[in-house]
Enzyme design. Sequence first.
Site, PDB file in Angstrom:
ATOM      1  CG  HIS A 243       7.109   2.450  19.312  1.00  0.00           C
ATOM      2  ND1 HIS A 243       8.273   3.118  18.993  1.00  0.00           N
ATOM      3  CD2 HIS A 243       6.289   2.620  18.250  1.00  0.00           C
ATOM      4  CE1 HIS A 243       8.168   3.658  17.791  1.00  0.00           C
ATOM      5  NE2 HIS A 243       6.971   3.368  17.316  1.00  0.00           N
ATOM      6  CG  ASP A 370     -12.668   1.959   8.124  1.00  0.00           C
ATOM      7  OD1 ASP A 370     -12.571   2.275   6.928  1.00  0.00           O
ATOM      8  OD2 ASP A 370     -13.432   2.521   8.925  1.00  0.00           O
ATOM      9  CB  SER A 385       3.754   4.169  16.101  1.00  0.00           C
ATOM     10  OG  SER A 385       4.574   5.253  15.747  1.00  0.00           O
TER      11      SER A 385
END
Length: 450
Positions: A243, A370, A385
């Site tokens: 991003h 998970d 990220s």
Amino acid sequence: MDYRKNKTPLFFMVVIFLGLCLQLPFQTLKKLPVHQRVSVGEKLDFDLRLPKFLAHNFEFTIDGVKPSTFYLGDTTPVAATPGELEVKVKLFGLIPLRYMTVSVVPEVRVIPGGQAIGVLVESEGVMVVGRSAVVDEKGVRHNPAAEAGVELGDVLIKVNGEKVETESQVRDLINKLGQDGKPLNMEFKDRHSQEIYKTIIKPIYCSETKRYRIGLFVRDSTAGVGTMTFYDPQTRAYGALGHIISDIDTCQPINLNRGKIIGARIEGIRMGKKGQPGEKLGVFRGEDDISGNIIKNTNCGIFGKLTKEPNNTYEKETIPVAMAQEVKEGPAEIYTVLQGDKIEKFAIEIQQVHPQGRSEGKGMIIKIVDPKLLQKTGGIVQGMSGSPIIQNGKLVGAVTHVFVNDPSRGYGVFAEWMLYDSGTLPKQLSGRNCEKLTLLEISPAKLAKI
């Protein structure tokens, strides 16, 4: 009985039945992207899940040629060599319903990342991140910059023709020139249009700070911890974050002046919970571990060239990069660091795929499944990220955003879109997106009153 009177209701029932049967494929056809990309040797899937008795009424043609096995519900190779293909969808072989362009591109292979990195960015000029009234010696409040039309997110470029780069330089320059008692000629970059505008502002002597000011808070740099997504060992090109880097106060993209990435180490995790996303607590390790420059800051991440390749990798060899249309709903994995510099693999589920979307970090919705990752982090946390998403042995994307009300879920960006912005593939579409919460933790340091 007059059978002619009973034909009309039957006719309308048949029309309604056909309409209901065709509604689904028509809606799905609208969702097919007008421009798709596939790698050489890959298959293009146009399966709209039609009943067999309807499938033969829809026809696909590639560059005007109707393949004998290329009907709805089938999958077929599109090309063996790179190039552009025109695909048409027709009803009954006569009525055109959809036109699409398919680009066949060479297979791209990279080494997936997962390494924790420190991101250091110096912006072009200094960004306006707040306003602060100037109280003169008589106790009167002034805000010269606001009166001149300066807005939050605008970037100060020059003062009296002198280019500015740091907040301390701007602070000292305004104070020095303000002592002359003359208005200053100032150049800003508009936050919306990105165009340069000029304005005249007269500094006011501030009784609180004992220097001349124009009534603004500015910031010149930012730093944070994120994750590398991939790198090419041949060209040393890399992609990270997934991003754009935005200022935490103004939510405006940072105009890069100078920037670099270095190695980082994760010292701890602050768990996320509903309404309060967590974060990785990291420290910078220096350029001996990982280092590289930042050339681009885009909606799909940061990109540049490595001067020092990572010492640690989860995958030692390159893997293929999937095009957006190859990504499917279902199980996948992410690579990321939770402690130290050890990269681990964790299970996720790709819940939704939007290949027709714009390149703004929202190509897919993912969910952490998970148990180990959920126990340690609560889900997706800041600093995650850029964590690469792997499906069926291919790099399909990177983690980008977290859902504030459900930290186990978030968005991912397609690896294909990252390749556009890195320059590896010709860019198709781009979008501008600015999230209030991205996953790069921005440091609030270097904030100054001017």
